[in-house]
Write an enzyme that holds these catalytic residues in place. Structure first.
Site, mmCIF file in Angstrom:
data_model
loop_
_atom_site.group_PDB
_atom_site.id
_atom_site.type_symbol
_atom_site.label_atom_id
_atom_site.label_comp_id
_atom_site.label_asym_id
_atom_site.label_seq_id
_atom_site.Cartn_x
_atom_site.Cartn_y
_atom_site.Cartn_z
ATOM 1 N N ASP A 27 17.522 -8.372 5.558
ATOM 2 C CA ASP A 27 16.876 -8.587 4.266
ATOM 3 C C ASP A 27 17.844 -8.260 3.137
ATOM 4 O OD1 ASP A 27 14.856 -9.352 2.598
ATOM 5 O OD2 ASP A 27 13.876 -7.396 2.568
ATOM 6 N N LYS A 81 10.314 6.633 0.002
ATOM 7 C CA LYS A 81 9.841 5.284 0.281
ATOM 8 C C LYS A 81 8.716 5.343 1.307
ATOM 9 C CE LYS A 81 11.034 0.605 1.185
ATOM 10 N NZ LYS A 81 12.011 -0.415 0.931
ATOM 11 N N PHE A 93 7.615 -4.073 1.533
ATOM 12 C CA PHE A 93 7.437 -3.157 2.649
ATOM 13 C C PHE A 93 6.861 -1.817 2.246
ATOM 14 C CE2 PHE A 93 11.401 -5.260 4.617
ATOM 15 C CZ PHE A 93 10.658 -6.381 4.897
ATOM 16 N N GLY A 94 6.891 -1.517 0.974
ATOM 17 C CA GLY A 94 6.396 -0.206 0.607
ATOM 18 C C GLY A 94 6.623 0.114 -0.851
ATOM 19 N N ILE A 95 6.222 1.310 -1.202
ATOM 20 C CA ILE A 95 6.335 1.756 -2.586
ATOM 21 C C ILE A 95 7.324 2.915 -2.629
ATOM 22 C CG2 ILE A 95 5.050 2.729 -4.530
ATOM 23 C CD1 ILE A 95 2.563 1.393 -3.359
ATOM 24 N N GLN A 132 8.732 -1.062 -6.132
ATOM 25 C CA GLN A 132 7.727 -1.578 -5.223
ATOM 26 C C GLN A 132 8.293 -2.813 -4.557
ATOM 27 O OE1 GLN A 132 4.025 -1.483 -7.102
ATOM 28 N NE2 GLN A 132 2.911 -1.724 -5.201
ATOM 29 N N GLY A 133 8.103 -2.913 -3.271
ATOM 30 C CA GLY A 133 8.578 -4.099 -2.574
ATOM 31 C C GLY A 133 7.557 -4.510 -1.545
#
Ligand SMILES: *[C@@H]1O[C@H](CO)[C@@H](O)[C@H](O)[C@H]1NC(C)=O
Ligand SMILES: *[C@@H]1O[C@H](CO)[C@@H](O)[C@H](O)[C@H]1NC(C)=O
Ligand SMILES: *[C@@H]1O[C@H](CO)[C@@H](O)[C@H](O)[C@H]1NC(C)=O
Ligand SMILES: *[C@@H]1O[C@H](CO)[C@@H](O)[C@H](O)[C@H]1NC(C)=O
Ligand SMILES: *[C@@H]1O[C@H](CO)[C@@H](O)[C@H](O)[C@H]1NC(C)=O
Ligand SMILES: *[C@@H]1O[C@H](CO)[C@@H](O)[C@H](O)[C@H]1NC(C)=O
Length: 816
Positions: free
Chosen positions: A634, A534, A517-519, A514-515
């Protein structure tokens, strides 16, 4: 035993005075009838570049007459008597007094070699500055014979390969039999021109071994390297009714260069580096497994970076002709069409074309070429003719984009591979095969690690493919809302339904990461393949991000490098934006670097260095290696994945762009992770140098095992230790060092070097940071000089960050 050298005037004078054999006094590069060159004497071109004389190659004791580079006497570029060596040093080169031929005579007067030039009474021989040995008529100055017309294994500037269609004269290179034996070996390098679209083919006896790909107007399609040296060594291809030839020249002042076919069948472009007195390889072919001719057979596609699928795949719409053979890596049988084409006798058909992007075009031996029509007309012509199986542009345009001209293939598509800056090939397929490829249609020879479910992320394998997006899947309304995009993608789109099935409707039990920006979910395709899915957070996506999604996916898909993860497919349905990668049961780097001592110990000192190297290579490729310049935006440890061999794979590049926050009140846009963000990225200036900064942080984190964090603690810590020359103290104590028997000082100096590079990357001013390609070079070349870093601006910035804390927090989206 005298060498004539025009720069050594005194020696020359002595030579003229003492020697009864004066080789045309005053002009040391020429001689004429009645004069000769004996073993031990040499003839030197006017500028001194080339020398003609007798030599013994390698370990051989036999004597040959040849021409070599004066600065590098083992760089022999032409041999006269390659098939009839002399056994002793009694050889002598003469211009025959009756016929005017060159004759190479042995000790007993036997002719070891003769030039068989026209019978002329008044001739003069000259070794020209180009390396060409010429016999010309002294009166008419016409050339009677020249060594450039009789190439050995070397192509020099000014030489030609190919054919004179009027006289039938043909020029090609032939390898030596061995380094000790210049007689004709197993390989020939020939310019093929059956289509008037020349390409250079290396033959191993009667079989093709390696093709350069057809000439695309600027370089041979499969040799994009040429674009980097064509300025100094312009390539010339002529395809007219009188001749089809290829050659190159050298600009004045350019270094010495030669193209050589080795006895082992490797073609190299070598360039003389005068500062180190060595030959540098600017190009080498075959370059990798995919250059082996027909490696993946008919309708196969080779991908040099897809080791996990044994390099070979089938084109969309095709399957391995013999799956058991493919399993045994015997791929040369190629692939078979899944669904027959539906082409009626007069060309009305439902067939369509699928785009295969960025390839070395297939063998053109049986193709037909028309350079006078546009690529659009080419498509129409192919469409209308049932025997046309594929087409492509014949020439590329300056600055990329489409092209012009038309190549049509009516037979097998053979020897297709991905190549950097490659061309687009359009392949004819039955209508039903044009949609998103089902995985079962691909040759998957993947060896998945048997170990199962560890938290993992993504890695990549890409299976060959390209796909027309299903027209009905694209809402035209939405397309029009967005910036127009090309209708074809390099990665296939996959429908939401398939992904829901694969992840049990995005079940929580399938979440593996999980981050911000999304899972990331782990999923399983019906054919058993495991994937990492993703799903981007819709709330985090900007409106522009949604629109730009497919375009960004396109950019990501084009980035192919061993240190970058590769995209398998994407989904762009309704509000969903999903990226699909192949799942590998391995983890991201942060889990090891910041993990428990036992996990930390998994990565040895050497492995950490390799990982740092890999990241640098991957990011350098993103920055300048792919023809586009992509900023990662990033870069952090969580975004570095490790494959089965602990090789670093940079993930998530480009995605961040879709999440850039746009504030109505200002132009401030920020996406970065605390601790990795460069000072200027906090001011919303996103450049390549931002990635360099983040890389510096990543490097120091990998070495130290400490998080930098928002307070930039690690940077000041590392700087302090480095300043005090206590670099060993930077290294994570959990790191396994080589046995003590090896001197520690060695690691110390490598570590010091590495830290110094890291500190250079985190310089306050972007201009003080090296480019990523320089970083990669500094990391691999142990001897190169590295600049002294300045004290990083951490101290000032700590104040800046705290002073602006509110602003920073509100604009950073991807908080850990
Ligand atoms: C080479 O030239 C020298 C001097 O001109 C002469 O004495 C000698 O016989 C020549 N050798 C041959 C093989 O012609
Ligand atoms: C070459 O020409 C000369 C006269 O110019 C003649 O005597 C000789 O026989 C010719 N040789 C050959 C091989 O034709
Ligand atoms: C070709 O198409 C025309 C209609 O466009 C049709 O009348 C004709 O029968 C077709 N010929 C063949 C051989 O299919
Ligand atoms: C083949 O093409 C014809 C039109 O030319 C079409 O009517 C037919 O359905 C197509 N068959 C298949 C299997 O696609
Ligand atoms: C071209 O055609 C010839 C003769 O049919 C065949 O032997 C050869 O394999 C073909 N070459 C390619 C690349 O398809
Ligand atoms: C189709 O293409 C082949 C090969 O280029 C050519 O020989 C043939 O004449 C073409 N047929 C038509 C109907 O144009």
């Amino acid at each position: 035993m005298m060498a004539v050298n025009c720069t050594l005037q005194i020696l020359l004078l002595l030579f003229i005075l003492l020697s009864p054999v004066a080789i045309t006094a005053g002009a040391t590069d020429t001689f004429s009838k009645g004069q000769n060159v004996t073993d031990g004497e040499t003839l030197v071109s006017a500028g001194g570049t080339f020398t003609l004389g007798f030599f013994s190659p390698g370990a051989s004791a036999k004597r040959y007459l040849g021409i070599w580079f004066s600065v590098s006497s083992d760089a022999v570029c032409w041999v006269a008597n390659c098939e009839h060596p002399l056994d002793d040093t009694s050889g002598v080169l003469v211009v025959a007094s009756d016929t005017g031929d060159f004759l190479l005579l042995g000790g007993s007067g036997e002719v070891a070699w003769s030039s068989n030039s026209p019978n002329t009474s008044s001739v003069e021989a000259q070794l020209q500055e180009s390396g060409n040995l010429v016999l010309h008529d002294q009166r008419s100055k016409t050339i009677l014979w020249q060594s450039f017309d009789h190439p050995s294994n070397t192509l020099l500037p000014g030489m030609k390969m190919g054919k004179n269609l009027w006289t039938g004269d043909e020029w090609y290179l032939t390898s030596w039999r061995s380094p000790d034996d210049p007689s004709p070996g197993g390989y020939r390098r020939v310019l093929e021109y059956t289509t008037r679209l020349p390409e250079v083919v290396l033959w191993q006896r009667d079989a093709k071994a390696y093709r350069t790909g057809p000439w695309n107007g600027r370089w041979f399609n499969g040799v994009p390297e040429a674009s980097t040296y064509a300025h100094d060594f312009p390539l010339h291809v002529t395809a007219s009714t009188s001749e089809v030839t290829y050659g190159y020249t050298a600009r004045p002042g350019a270094p010495l260069t030669r193209v050589v076919v080795s006895d082992a069948g490797v073609v190299r472009r070598l360039v003389w580096d005068a500062s180190t007195s060595t030959w540098k390889t600017f190009f080498q072919g075959p370059r990798d497994v995919c250059d082996a001719y027909g490696k993946c057979g008919a309708f196969g596609l080779c991908d040099a970076s897809a080791a996990s699928s044994a390099f070979c795949g089938c084109l969309q719409g095709f399957s391995p002709a013999s799956p058991p053979a493919w399993y045994m890596r015997e791929t040369s049988d190629g692939c078979r069409r899944n669904v027959p084409l539906n082409c009626s006798g007069n060309g009305t058909a439902t067939d369509g074309f699928v785009l295969v992007r960025g390839v070395k075009l297939p063998d053109t031996q049986n193709a037909s070429v028309d350079t006078s029509i546009s690529t659009e007309e080419c498509r129409a012509r192919c469409s209308a003719n049932c025997s046309c199986l594929a087409y492509a542009s014949a020439e590329i345009r300056e600055g990329g984009g489409g092209g012009s001209g038309c190549i049509i293939w009516t037979g097998d598509v053979v020897d297709l591979r991905y190549v950097d800056r490659g061309q687009d090939l359009y392949l004819r397929l039955a209508e039903s095969e044009l949609a998103m490829p089902k995985s079962s249609k691909f040759a998957i020879v993947t060896v998945l690690a048997p170990v199962a479910s560890v938290i993992g992320i993504i890695l990549v394998l890409l299976f060959v493919i390209i796909c027309w997006r299903r027209k009905h899947k694209i809402s035209h309304k939405r397309l029009n809302d967005c910036i127009p995009q090309s209708s074809a993608m390099t990665v296939p789109s996959v429908d939401l339904h398939t992904l829901k099935q694969a992840t049990l409707n995005f079940s929580e039990t399938h979440v593996i990461g999980q981050g911000g920006f999304g899972i990331v979910y782990k999923g399983q395709l019906p054919d058993g393949r495991t994937i990492a899915v993703k799903r981007l957070k819709q709330s985090a996506l900007t409106k522009k991000g949604k629109c730009d999604f497919t375009r960004e996916v396109e950019v990501m898909a084009r980035l192919r490098h061993g240190n970058l993860v590769r995209l398998l497919a994407y989904c762009d349905e309704g509000e969903e934006r999903i990226l699909v990668y192949a799942y590998m049961p391995n983890k991201s780097l942060d889990l090891y670097i910041f993990g428990e001592p036992s996990l930390r110990a998994t990565l040895s000192w050497r492995q950490r260095l390799d990982i740092i190297n890999g990241i640098a290579q991957g990011v350098a490729y993103m920055h300048e290696g792919s023809g586009e310049s992509v900023v990662h935006r990033d870069l952090k440890l969580q975004n570095v994945l490790l494959d089965d061999n602990w090789r670093a794979k940079v993930a998530d590049f480009g995605t961040a762009k879709l999440f850039v926050a746009e504030r109505a009140d200002s132009s401030l846009t920020i996406v970065n992770s605390p601790g990795y963000a460069s000072p200027e990225s906090l001011r919303a200036e996103m450049t390549l140098k931002c990635d360099v900064y983040s890389f510096g942080v990543v490097l120091l984190e990998i070495l130290s095992g400490q998080r930098n964090g928002e307070a930039q603690r690690l940077l000041s810590h590392a700087w302090g230790l480095w300043e005090q020359d206590r670099t060993m103290a930077v290294l994570d104590s959990a790191v396994n060092l080589p046995p003590l028997s090896r001197p520690d000082s060695h690691i110390g100096s490598e570590l010091g070097r590495c830290i110094q590079i890291g500190l250079l990357c985190i310089q306050e001013s972007p201009d003080d940071r090296p480019a990523m390609s320089d970083v990669a070079a500094m990391l691999t070349t142990k001897t190169s000089q590295i600049a002294q870093p300045n004290r990083p601006g951490i101290y000032n910035r700590t104040r800046f960050v705290t002073g602006q804390a509110d602003l920073t927090r509100s604009t950073i989206i991807d908080l850990e």
